[in-house]
Write a protein that holds these residues in place. Structure first.
Motif, PDB file in Angstrom:
ATOM      1  N   LEU A 295      56.652  26.644   5.409  1.00  0.00           N
ATOM      2  CA  LEU A 295      57.071  27.950   4.906  1.00  0.00           C
ATOM      3  C   LEU A 295      56.194  28.384   3.742  1.00  0.00           C
ATOM      4  O   LEU A 295      55.809  29.551   3.644  1.00  0.00           O
ATOM      5  N   MET A 296      55.859  27.455   2.861  1.00  0.00           N
ATOM      6  CA  MET A 296      55.067  27.791   1.687  1.00  0.00           C
ATOM      7  C   MET A 296      53.619  28.095   2.053  1.00  0.00           C
ATOM      8  O   MET A 296      52.951  28.882   1.374  1.00  0.00           O
ATOM      9  N   PHE A 297      53.125  27.498   3.136  1.00  0.00           N
ATOM     10  CA  PHE A 297      51.764  27.760   3.573  1.00  0.00           C
ATOM     11  C   PHE A 297      51.710  28.982   4.494  1.00  0.00           C
ATOM     12  O   PHE A 297      50.646  29.345   4.985  1.00  0.00           O
ATOM     13  N   LEU A 298      52.842  29.605   4.710  1.00  0.00           N
ATOM     14  CA  LEU A 298      52.929  30.811   5.537  1.00  0.00           C
ATOM     15  C   LEU A 298      52.595  30.526   6.992  1.00  0.00           C
ATOM     16  O   LEU A 298      52.114  31.398   7.718  1.00  0.00           O
ATOM     17  N   ALA A 299      52.828  29.284   7.422  1.00  0.00           N
ATOM     18  CA  ALA A 299      52.606  28.913   8.814  1.00  0.00           C
ATOM     19  C   ALA A 299      53.856  29.142   9.651  1.00  0.00           C
ATOM     20  O   ALA A 299      53.810  29.057  10.878  1.00  0.00           O
ATOM     21  N   HIS A 300      54.971  29.433   9.005  1.00  0.00           N
ATOM     22  CA  HIS A 300      56.242  29.643   9.689  1.00  0.00           C
ATOM     23  C   HIS A 300      57.061  30.596   8.842  1.00  0.00           C
ATOM     24  O   HIS A 300      56.955  30.593   7.615  1.00  0.00           O
ATOM     25  N   LYS A 301      57.874  31.419   9.493  1.00  0.00           N
ATOM     26  CA  LYS A 301      58.729  32.348   8.754  1.00  0.00           C
ATOM     27  C   LYS A 301      60.164  31.831   8.722  1.00  0.00           C
ATOM     28  O   LYS A 301      60.605  31.147   9.649  1.00  0.00           O
ATOM     29  N   PRO A 302      60.896  32.136   7.655  1.00  0.00           N
ATOM     30  CA  PRO A 302      62.278  31.662   7.563  1.00  0.00           C
ATOM     31  C   PRO A 302      63.179  32.403   8.554  1.00  0.00           C
ATOM     32  O   PRO A 302      62.867  33.521   8.976  1.00  0.00           O
ATOM     33  N   SER A 303      64.264  31.766   8.914  1.00  0.00           N
ATOM     34  CA  SER A 303      65.252  32.435   9.767  1.00  0.00           C
ATOM     35  C   SER A 303      66.141  33.362   8.952  1.00  0.00           C
ATOM     36  O   SER A 303      66.740  34.299   9.484  1.00  0.00           O
ATOM     37  N   ARG A 304      66.197  33.118   7.649  1.00  0.00           N
ATOM     38  CA  ARG A 304      66.943  34.003   6.740  1.00  0.00           C
ATOM     39  C   ARG A 304      66.540  33.688   5.309  1.00  0.00           C
ATOM     40  O   ARG A 304      65.879  32.686   5.031  1.00  0.00           O
ATOM     41  N   GLY A 305      66.932  34.562   4.391  1.00  0.00           N
ATOM     42  CA  GLY A 305      66.629  34.360   2.991  1.00  0.00           C
ATOM     43  C   GLY A 305      65.332  35.038   2.575  1.00  0.00           C
ATOM     44  O   GLY A 305      64.624  35.644   3.385  1.00  0.00           O
TER      45      GLY A 305
ATOM     46  N   ARG B 158      44.302  31.962   1.358  1.00  0.00           N
ATOM     47  CA  ARG B 158      43.104  31.486   0.668  1.00  0.00           C
ATOM     48  C   ARG B 158      43.400  31.062  -0.767  1.00  0.00           C
ATOM     49  O   ARG B 158      42.589  30.363  -1.382  1.00  0.00           O
ATOM     50  N   ARG B 159      44.555  31.435  -1.280  1.00  0.00           N
ATOM     51  CA  ARG B 159      44.940  31.032  -2.631  1.00  0.00           C
ATOM     52  C   ARG B 159      45.687  29.699  -2.620  1.00  0.00           C
ATOM     53  O   ARG B 159      46.103  29.213  -3.672  1.00  0.00           O
ATOM     54  N   ILE B 160      45.865  29.120  -1.428  1.00  0.00           N
ATOM     55  CA  ILE B 160      46.641  27.893  -1.264  1.00  0.00           C
ATOM     56  C   ILE B 160      45.749  26.789  -0.706  1.00  0.00           C
ATOM     57  O   ILE B 160      45.071  26.973   0.311  1.00  0.00           O
ATOM     58  N   GLY B 161      45.731  25.634  -1.355  1.00  0.00           N
ATOM     59  CA  GLY B 161      45.073  24.451  -0.817  1.00  0.00           C
ATOM     60  C   GLY B 161      46.124  23.556  -0.187  1.00  0.00           C
ATOM     61  O   GLY B 161      47.208  23.381  -0.749  1.00  0.00           O
ATOM     62  N   VAL B 162      45.827  23.004   0.984  1.00  0.00           N
ATOM     63  CA  VAL B 162      46.810  22.195   1.710  1.00  0.00           C
ATOM     64  C   VAL B 162      46.200  20.866   2.131  1.00  0.00           C
ATOM     65  O   VAL B 162      45.099  20.831   2.693  1.00  0.00           O
ATOM     66  N   VAL B 163      46.924  19.790   1.844  1.00  0.00           N
ATOM     67  CA  VAL B 163      46.561  18.461   2.342  1.00  0.00           C
ATOM     68  C   VAL B 163      47.548  18.121   3.448  1.00  0.00           C
ATOM     69  O   VAL B 163      48.728  17.877   3.186  1.00  0.00           O
ATOM     70  N   PHE B 164      47.088  18.156   4.701  1.00  0.00           N
ATOM     71  CA  PHE B 164      47.941  17.870   5.850  1.00  0.00           C
ATOM     72  C   PHE B 164      47.975  16.372   6.124  1.00  0.00           C
ATOM     73  O   PHE B 164      47.013  15.656   5.865  1.00  0.00           O
TER      74      PHE B 164
END
Length: 219
Positions: free
Chosen positions: A47-57, A79-85
């Motif tokens: 959710l924080m990486f914007l790879a999925h949207k919330p169902s509510r909230g 581009r403002r987010i770095g992610v270690v998968f």
């Protein structure tokens, strides 16, 4: 900077993985995300990486309401987010150096501007002698360190790390923690999802704790 208000998340028509999750991450903060396997840590990071949207909230990232952000605006936020998968996601046709430099290259910067920084970072994470190696020739721990270097090289506004020390020995784990702390001191907000209590206890940073899809806060 990051605000969740009563967020729920599910995959398809299944049950909610996250329920009524609320928290706020200030700019320049450092937190750990802890909880048992399957509790929802990776789902929260998605959710924080914007790879999925919330169902509510409500989710707000960098002052943008995710629900009303257009598809064209999403790449700029990411581009403002770095992610270690956990799965590293290194590109096999690129060398270690090229993988780590990629976030800088795609912004249009000349290699002469960032070569020294990339090489210094790779040396710091113990890959100074593996810069020209392909990912398939690296050990799991080496791939993990390359993925971390790639995530932090551009000094993102927000760093999300999913089990970043899961494939390295305790000594390297502490070294990587120092890297995250230094990045945080330079202004990056850092959220580290981990099962490693030694890592958490060494920093004494606040924890977001997920259990059964619900979140609590420990200062």
């Amino acid at each position: 900077m990051v605000r969740f208000e009563n967020v729920g998340m599910r995959y398809g028509m299944g049950p909610e993985i996250l329920r009524d999750v609320s928290f706020h991450l200030e700019p320049g903060s450092l937190h750990f995300l802890t909880g048992p396997s399957g509790a929802g840590k990776t789902s929260l990071l998605k959710l924080m990486f914007l790879a999925h949207k919330p169902s509510r909230g409500l989710i707000s990232m960098f002052g943008h309401d995710v629900a009303t952000t257009s598809r064209a605006e999403l790449p700029g936020l990411r581009r403002r987010i770095g992610v270690v998968f956990q799965e590293f996601r290194l590109l096999e046709h690129l060398t270690t150096y090229e993988n780590v430099a990629l976030p800088l290259k795609v912004t249009g910067r000349n290699e002469s501007e960032y070569r020294d920084d990339v090489e210094e970072l790779l040396t710091w994470v113990g890959l100074g002698d593996r810069m020209q190696a392909r990912p398939s020739t690296l050990s799991g721990g080496e791939q993990q360190r390359a993925a971390i270097a790639r995530a932090v090289v551009g000094r993102p506004a927000l760093l999300l790390a999913d089990e970043p020390t899961g494939n390295v020995d305790p000594e390297m784990g502490q070294r990587l923690l120092r890297l995250f702390i230094e990045l945080n001191r330079l202004g990056t907000s850092v959220l580290i999802a981990t099962h490693d209590r030694a890592l958490v206890d060494a920093s004494r940073a606040p924890e977001l704790i997920i259990q059964n899809g619900e979140l609590t806060y420990r200062d």
